[in-house]
Design a protein around this motif. Structure first.
Motif, PDB file in Angstrom:
ATOM      1  N   LEU A 147       0.823  -1.215   0.000  1.00 13.81           N
ATOM      2  CA  LEU A 147       0.000   0.000   0.000  1.00 13.81           C
ATOM      3  C   LEU A 147       0.854   1.260   0.000  1.00 13.81           C
ATOM      4  O   LEU A 147       0.540   2.241  -0.688  1.00 13.81           O
ATOM      5  CB  LEU A 147      -0.944  -0.004   1.199  1.00 13.81           C
ATOM      6  N   MET A 148       1.928   1.245   0.756  1.00 15.82           N
ATOM      7  CA  MET A 148       2.823   2.402   0.773  1.00 15.82           C
ATOM      8  C   MET A 148       3.487   2.610  -0.587  1.00 15.82           C
ATOM      9  O   MET A 148       3.648   3.743  -1.041  1.00 15.82           O
ATOM     10  CB  MET A 148       3.887   2.241   1.861  1.00 15.82           C
ATOM     11  N   ARG A 149       3.858   1.522  -1.258  1.00 20.40           N
ATOM     12  CA  ARG A 149       4.463   1.643  -2.588  1.00 20.40           C
ATOM     13  C   ARG A 149       3.457   2.208  -3.590  1.00 20.40           C
ATOM     14  O   ARG A 149       3.777   3.084  -4.392  1.00 20.40           O
ATOM     15  CB  ARG A 149       4.983   0.274  -3.056  1.00 20.40           C
ATOM     16  N   TRP A 150       2.209   1.712  -3.550  1.00 19.64           N
ATOM     17  CA  TRP A 150       1.178   2.239  -4.439  1.00 19.64           C
ATOM     18  C   TRP A 150       0.935   3.719  -4.174  1.00 19.64           C
ATOM     19  O   TRP A 150       0.773   4.513  -5.100  1.00 19.64           O
ATOM     20  CB  TRP A 150      -0.126   1.467  -4.260  1.00 19.64           C
ATOM     21  N   TYR A 151       0.885   4.082  -2.892  1.00 20.26           N
ATOM     22  CA  TYR A 151       0.657   5.475  -2.535  1.00 20.26           C
ATOM     23  C   TYR A 151       1.796   6.360  -3.047  1.00 20.26           C
ATOM     24  O   TYR A 151       1.557   7.441  -3.589  1.00 20.26           O
ATOM     25  CB  TYR A 151       0.525   5.611  -1.016  1.00 20.26           C
ATOM     26  N   ALA A 152       3.025   5.886  -2.903  1.00 20.87           N
ATOM     27  CA  ALA A 152       4.182   6.663  -3.366  1.00 20.87           C
ATOM     28  C   ALA A 152       4.147   6.826  -4.884  1.00 20.87           C
ATOM     29  O   ALA A 152       4.396   7.918  -5.411  1.00 20.87           O
ATOM     30  CB  ALA A 152       5.476   5.987  -2.930  1.00 20.87           C
ATOM     31  N   GLU A 153       3.823   5.752  -5.600  1.00 18.82           N
ATOM     32  CA  GLU A 153       3.753   5.846  -7.067  1.00 18.82           C
ATOM     33  C   GLU A 153       2.616   6.765  -7.500  1.00 18.82           C
ATOM     34  O   GLU A 153       2.754   7.533  -8.458  1.00 18.82           O
ATOM     35  CB  GLU A 153       3.576   4.456  -7.669  1.00 18.82           C
ATOM     36  N   PHE A 154       1.490   6.693  -6.810  1.00 19.53           N
ATOM     37  CA  PHE A 154       0.372   7.580  -7.144  1.00 19.53           C
ATOM     38  C   PHE A 154       0.756   9.032  -6.906  1.00 19.53           C
ATOM     39  O   PHE A 154       0.450   9.909  -7.712  1.00 19.53           O
ATOM     40  CB  PHE A 154      -0.858   7.209  -6.315  1.00 19.53           C
ATOM     41  N   ALA A 155       1.453   9.293  -5.804  1.00 18.73           N
ATOM     42  CA  ALA A 155       1.883  10.661  -5.501  1.00 18.73           C
ATOM     43  C   ALA A 155       2.860  11.174  -6.557  1.00 18.73           C
ATOM     44  O   ALA A 155       2.815  12.346  -6.933  1.00 18.73           O
ATOM     45  CB  ALA A 155       2.525  10.709  -4.116  1.00 18.73           C
TER      46      ALA A 155
ATOM     47  N   ASN B  82       2.895  10.276  -9.706  1.00 21.58           N
ATOM     48  CA  ASN B  82       2.231  10.415 -11.001  1.00 21.58           C
ATOM     49  C   ASN B  82       1.044  11.366 -10.993  1.00 21.58           C
ATOM     50  O   ASN B  82       0.453  11.614 -12.037  1.00 21.58           O
ATOM     51  CB  ASN B  82       1.770   9.038 -11.493  1.00 21.58           C
ATOM     52  N   THR B  83       0.693  11.902  -9.835  1.00 16.88           N
ATOM     53  CA  THR B  83      -0.469  12.784  -9.755  1.00 16.88           C
ATOM     54  C   THR B  83      -0.315  14.006 -10.656  1.00 16.88           C
ATOM     55  O   THR B  83      -1.257  14.386 -11.355  1.00 16.88           O
ATOM     56  CB  THR B  83      -0.699  13.232  -8.299  1.00 16.88           C
ATOM     57  N   LEU B  84       0.846  14.614 -10.672  1.00 19.18           N
ATOM     58  CA  LEU B  84       1.061  15.789 -11.513  1.00 19.18           C
ATOM     59  C   LEU B  84       0.883  15.431 -12.988  1.00 19.18           C
ATOM     60  O   LEU B  84       0.235  16.174 -13.738  1.00 19.18           O
ATOM     61  CB  LEU B  84       2.452  16.369 -11.269  1.00 19.18           C
ATOM     62  N   ASN B  85       1.427  14.295 -13.405  1.00 18.56           N
ATOM     63  CA  ASN B  85       1.280  13.871 -14.801  1.00 18.56           C
ATOM     64  C   ASN B  85      -0.189  13.627 -15.148  1.00 18.56           C
ATOM     65  O   ASN B  85      -0.642  13.973 -16.246  1.00 18.56           O
ATOM     66  CB  ASN B  85       2.077  12.596 -15.060  1.00 18.56           C
ATOM     67  N   ILE B  86      -0.918  13.035 -14.226  1.00 19.66           N
ATOM     68  CA  ILE B  86      -2.341  12.776 -14.458  1.00 19.66           C
ATOM     69  C   ILE B  86      -3.096  14.092 -14.602  1.00 19.66           C
ATOM     70  O   ILE B  86      -3.909  14.260 -15.521  1.00 19.66           O
ATOM     71  CB  ILE B  86      -2.924  11.926 -13.314  1.00 19.66           C
ATOM     72  N   LEU B  87      -2.824  15.042 -13.727  1.00 21.97           N
ATOM     73  CA  LEU B  87      -3.511  16.341 -13.788  1.00 21.97           C
ATOM     74  C   LEU B  87      -3.175  17.096 -15.069  1.00 21.97           C
ATOM     75  O   LEU B  87      -4.056  17.696 -15.688  1.00 21.97           O
ATOM     76  CB  LEU B  87      -3.157  17.182 -12.563  1.00 21.97           C
ATOM     77  N   VAL B  88      -1.919  17.064 -15.472  1.00 23.21           N
ATOM     78  CA  VAL B  88      -1.526  17.735 -16.719  1.00 23.21           C
ATOM     79  C   VAL B  88      -2.213  17.066 -17.908  1.00 23.21           C
ATOM     80  O   VAL B  88      -2.698  17.742 -18.818  1.00 23.21           O
ATOM     81  CB  VAL B  88       0.010  17.732 -16.881  1.00 23.21           C
TER      82      VAL B  88
END
Length: 58
Positions: A18-26, A28-34
């Motif tokens: 879960l921590m790894r998924w959270y870190a990867e999501f954090a 990639n969040t900027l890329n997703i928003l862009v």
């Protein structure tokens, strides 16, 4: 005793995943928003150009 050890290992594994998924999501969040922003801009420009082309050629 072994059952408690297995539970602890399982919980540790789940926590690490879960921590790894959270870190990867954090990360990639900027890329997703862009990506979403670019998609919305292209969609709006497409509508704008389409309406103006209809007005121009009708």
């Amino acid at each position: 005793m072994e059952l408690d050890l297995i539970k602890v290992k399982y919980i540790d594994i789940v926590y690490r995943v879960l921590m790894r998924w959270y870190a990867e999501f954090a990360e990639n969040t900027l890329n997703i928003l862009v990506g979403i922003l670019v998609f919305v801009l292209i969609l709006k420009m497409s509508r704008f150009l389409s309406k103006n082309a209809v007005r121009l050629f009708s």
